[in-house]
Motif scaffolding. Sequence first.
Motif, PDB file in Angstrom:
ATOM      1  N   ASP A  53       1.043  -1.259   0.195  1.00  0.00           N
ATOM      2  CA  ASP A  53      -0.197  -0.171   0.262  1.00  0.00           C
ATOM      3  C   ASP A  53       0.741   1.406   0.222  1.00  0.00           C
ATOM      4  OD1 ASP A  53      -1.992   1.552   0.127  1.00  0.00           O
ATOM      5  OD2 ASP A  53      -2.396   1.260   2.436  1.00  0.00           O
ATOM      6  N   LEU A  54       1.141   2.005  -0.533  1.00  0.00           N
ATOM      7  CA  LEU A  54       1.933   3.290  -1.140  1.00  0.00           C
ATOM      8  C   LEU A  54       1.183   3.713  -2.197  1.00  0.00           C
ATOM      9  CD1 LEU A  54       5.225   3.176  -1.318  1.00  0.00           C
ATOM     10  CD2 LEU A  54       4.928   3.027  -3.452  1.00  0.00           C
ATOM     11  N   ASN A  55       1.689   5.146  -1.001  1.00  0.00           N
ATOM     12  CA  ASN A  55       1.125   6.266  -1.678  1.00  0.00           C
ATOM     13  C   ASN A  55       2.137   6.909  -2.857  1.00  0.00           C
ATOM     14  OD1 ASN A  55       0.523   9.069  -1.932  1.00  0.00           O
ATOM     15  ND2 ASN A  55       0.378  10.110  -0.027  1.00  0.00           N
ATOM     16  N   PHE A  56       1.612   6.769  -4.197  1.00  0.00           N
ATOM     17  CA  PHE A  56       2.102   6.791  -4.767  1.00  0.00           C
ATOM     18  C   PHE A  56       3.227   8.410  -5.616  1.00  0.00           C
ATOM     19  CE2 PHE A  56       2.987   7.473  -9.679  1.00  0.00           C
ATOM     20  CZ  PHE A  56       3.589   6.117 -10.197  1.00  0.00           C
ATOM     21  N   GLU A  57       1.620   9.504  -5.160  1.00  0.00           N
ATOM     22  CA  GLU A  57       2.663  10.672  -6.063  1.00  0.00           C
ATOM     23  C   GLU A  57       3.816  11.380  -4.653  1.00  0.00           C
ATOM     24  OE1 GLU A  57      -0.819   9.916  -5.474  1.00  0.00           O
ATOM     25  OE2 GLU A  57      -0.955  10.365  -6.924  1.00  0.00           O
ATOM     26  N   TYR A  96       7.073  11.879  -5.467  1.00  0.00           N
ATOM     27  CA  TYR A  96       7.969  13.448  -5.417  1.00  0.00           C
ATOM     28  C   TYR A  96       9.527  13.312  -3.860  1.00  0.00           C
ATOM     29  CZ  TYR A  96       8.554  17.332  -1.978  1.00  0.00           C
ATOM     30  OH  TYR A  96       9.723  18.353  -0.890  1.00  0.00           O
ATOM     31  N   TRP A  97       9.441  12.657  -3.593  1.00  0.00           N
ATOM     32  CA  TRP A  97      10.522  11.765  -2.320  1.00  0.00           C
ATOM     33  C   TRP A  97      12.197  11.771  -3.309  1.00  0.00           C
ATOM     34  CZ3 TRP A  97      12.313  14.447   1.263  1.00  0.00           C
ATOM     35  CH2 TRP A  97      10.896  14.488   2.864  1.00  0.00           C
ATOM     36  N   LEU A  98      11.422  10.987  -4.399  1.00  0.00           N
ATOM     37  CA  LEU A  98      12.634  10.085  -4.796  1.00  0.00           C
ATOM     38  C   LEU A  98      12.946  11.434  -5.935  1.00  0.00           C
ATOM     39  CD1 LEU A  98      11.362   6.609  -7.183  1.00  0.00           C
ATOM     40  CD2 LEU A  98      13.162   7.804  -5.399  1.00  0.00           C
ATOM     41  N   GLN A  99      11.704  12.658  -6.337  1.00  0.00           N
ATOM     42  CA  GLN A  99      11.846  13.888  -7.527  1.00  0.00           C
ATOM     43  C   GLN A  99      12.863  14.959  -6.556  1.00  0.00           C
ATOM     44  OE1 GLN A  99       8.944  14.742  -9.067  1.00  0.00           O
ATOM     45  NE2 GLN A  99       8.918  13.244 -10.781  1.00  0.00           N
ATOM     46  N   VAL A 100      12.777  14.815  -5.304  1.00  0.00           N
ATOM     47  CA  VAL A 100      13.979  15.678  -4.522  1.00  0.00           C
ATOM     48  C   VAL A 100      15.205  15.178  -3.767  1.00  0.00           C
ATOM     49  CG1 VAL A 100      11.917  16.984  -3.798  1.00  0.00           C
ATOM     50  CG2 VAL A 100      12.909  15.613  -2.347  1.00  0.00           C
ATOM     51  N   GLY A 101      15.277  13.467  -3.895  1.00  0.00           N
ATOM     52  CA  GLY A 101      16.713  13.391  -3.868  1.00  0.00           C
ATOM     53  C   GLY A 101      16.759  12.003  -3.121  1.00  0.00           C
ATOM     54  N   ALA A 102      15.402  11.673  -2.140  1.00  0.00           N
ATOM     55  CA  ALA A 102      16.079  11.013  -1.804  1.00  0.00           C
ATOM     56  C   ALA A 102      16.173   9.259  -1.879  1.00  0.00           C
ATOM     57  CB  ALA A 102      14.423   9.886  -0.934  1.00  0.00           C
ATOM     58  N   GLN A 103      17.113   8.946  -0.968  1.00  0.00           N
ATOM     59  CA  GLN A 103      18.213   7.349  -1.869  1.00  0.00           C
ATOM     60  C   GLN A 103      17.104   6.201  -1.099  1.00  0.00           C
ATOM     61  OE1 GLN A 103      20.445   7.081  -4.011  1.00  0.00           O
ATOM     62  NE2 GLN A 103      19.883   9.339  -4.213  1.00  0.00           N
ATOM     63  N   PRO A 104      16.384   5.419  -2.003  1.00  0.00           N
ATOM     64  CA  PRO A 104      15.761   4.302  -1.471  1.00  0.00           C
ATOM     65  C   PRO A 104      17.035   3.196  -1.396  1.00  0.00           C
ATOM     66  CG  PRO A 104      14.880   4.354  -3.729  1.00  0.00           C
ATOM     67  CD  PRO A 104      16.280   4.763  -3.408  1.00  0.00           C
ATOM     68  N   THR A 105      16.853   2.165  -0.093  1.00  0.00           N
ATOM     69  CA  THR A 105      17.382   1.394   0.213  1.00  0.00           C
ATOM     70  C   THR A 105      16.691   0.211  -0.955  1.00  0.00           C
ATOM     71  OG1 THR A 105      14.797   0.271   1.257  1.00  0.00           O
ATOM     72  CG2 THR A 105      17.098   2.427   2.640  1.00  0.00           C
ATOM     73  N   ASP A 106      17.875  -0.821  -0.939  1.00  0.00           N
ATOM     74  CA  ASP A 106      17.361  -1.999  -1.797  1.00  0.00           C
ATOM     75  C   ASP A 106      16.317  -2.886  -2.069  1.00  0.00           C
ATOM     76  OD1 ASP A 106      20.108  -1.879  -2.987  1.00  0.00           O
ATOM     77  OD2 ASP A 106      21.156  -3.370  -1.212  1.00  0.00           O
ATOM     78  N   THR A 107      15.724  -3.039  -0.608  1.00  0.00           N
ATOM     79  CA  THR A 107      14.276  -3.431  -0.767  1.00  0.00           C
ATOM     80  C   THR A 107      13.294  -2.103  -0.624  1.00  0.00           C
ATOM     81  OG1 THR A 107      14.683  -5.222   1.285  1.00  0.00           O
ATOM     82  CG2 THR A 107      12.800  -4.865   0.959  1.00  0.00           C
ATOM     83  N   ALA A 108      13.247  -1.269  -0.633  1.00  0.00           N
ATOM     84  CA  ALA A 108      12.532  -0.426  -0.661  1.00  0.00           C
ATOM     85  C   ALA A 108      12.263  -0.094  -2.175  1.00  0.00           C
ATOM     86  CB  ALA A 108      12.949   1.079  -0.028  1.00  0.00           C
TER      87      ALA A 108
END
Length: 189
Positions: free
Chosen positions: A50-54, A58-70
């Motif tokens: 269950d994920l808030n897509f928008e 947004y967080w990916l576009q501003v530079g947040a780095q996901p972990t491998d699983t994320a």
Amino acid sequence: MATKIRLQRHGRKGYAYYKVVVADSRAPRDGKFIERIGSYNPNTNPATIDLNFERALYWLQVGAQPTDTARSILSSEGVCLKKHLLEGVKKGAFDEAAAESKFQAWLTERQAVLQAVKDKDRETRKVVEKDRLNAEKEANKAKAELVAKKKAAIAEAIAKAAAEASAKEAEEAAKEKEAEPEPKAEPES
């Protein structure tokens, strides 16, 4: 501040579920976070996401780095693909309509694959249930035959004992008749 998109573990031992959060990279795993953007439950088949897509986009576009699983969760939901397509639009590789059509095509294909997995799982469950029911019927039939044989043996033993008892009674009655003196006829006066 370096931000990470990562998972926070919740649930009991052996049955974990996770919250997908945006947190400072220096914060503890289950500690303070900036924003919760979804949840992930690997205990279901297929895993429930269950994920808030928008907000994730947004967080990916501003530079947040996901972990491998994320990252794998975001990829399976299409967030990484959408980010990639939007970057292509910024660079002028294609227009926004083409990017949206590519994303919608991927989304329908993904839904078809998920539905196929669910249908296959449902069919497998039906087959397993049918096999289990047939095995149970066979076991019950074998038990019924065994019980019937035991009851027949018991009935035969009872009938044999009754026949022996009646034969013994007849023998005893015959012996009693022989042993009994015949009554003498009294003279009539």
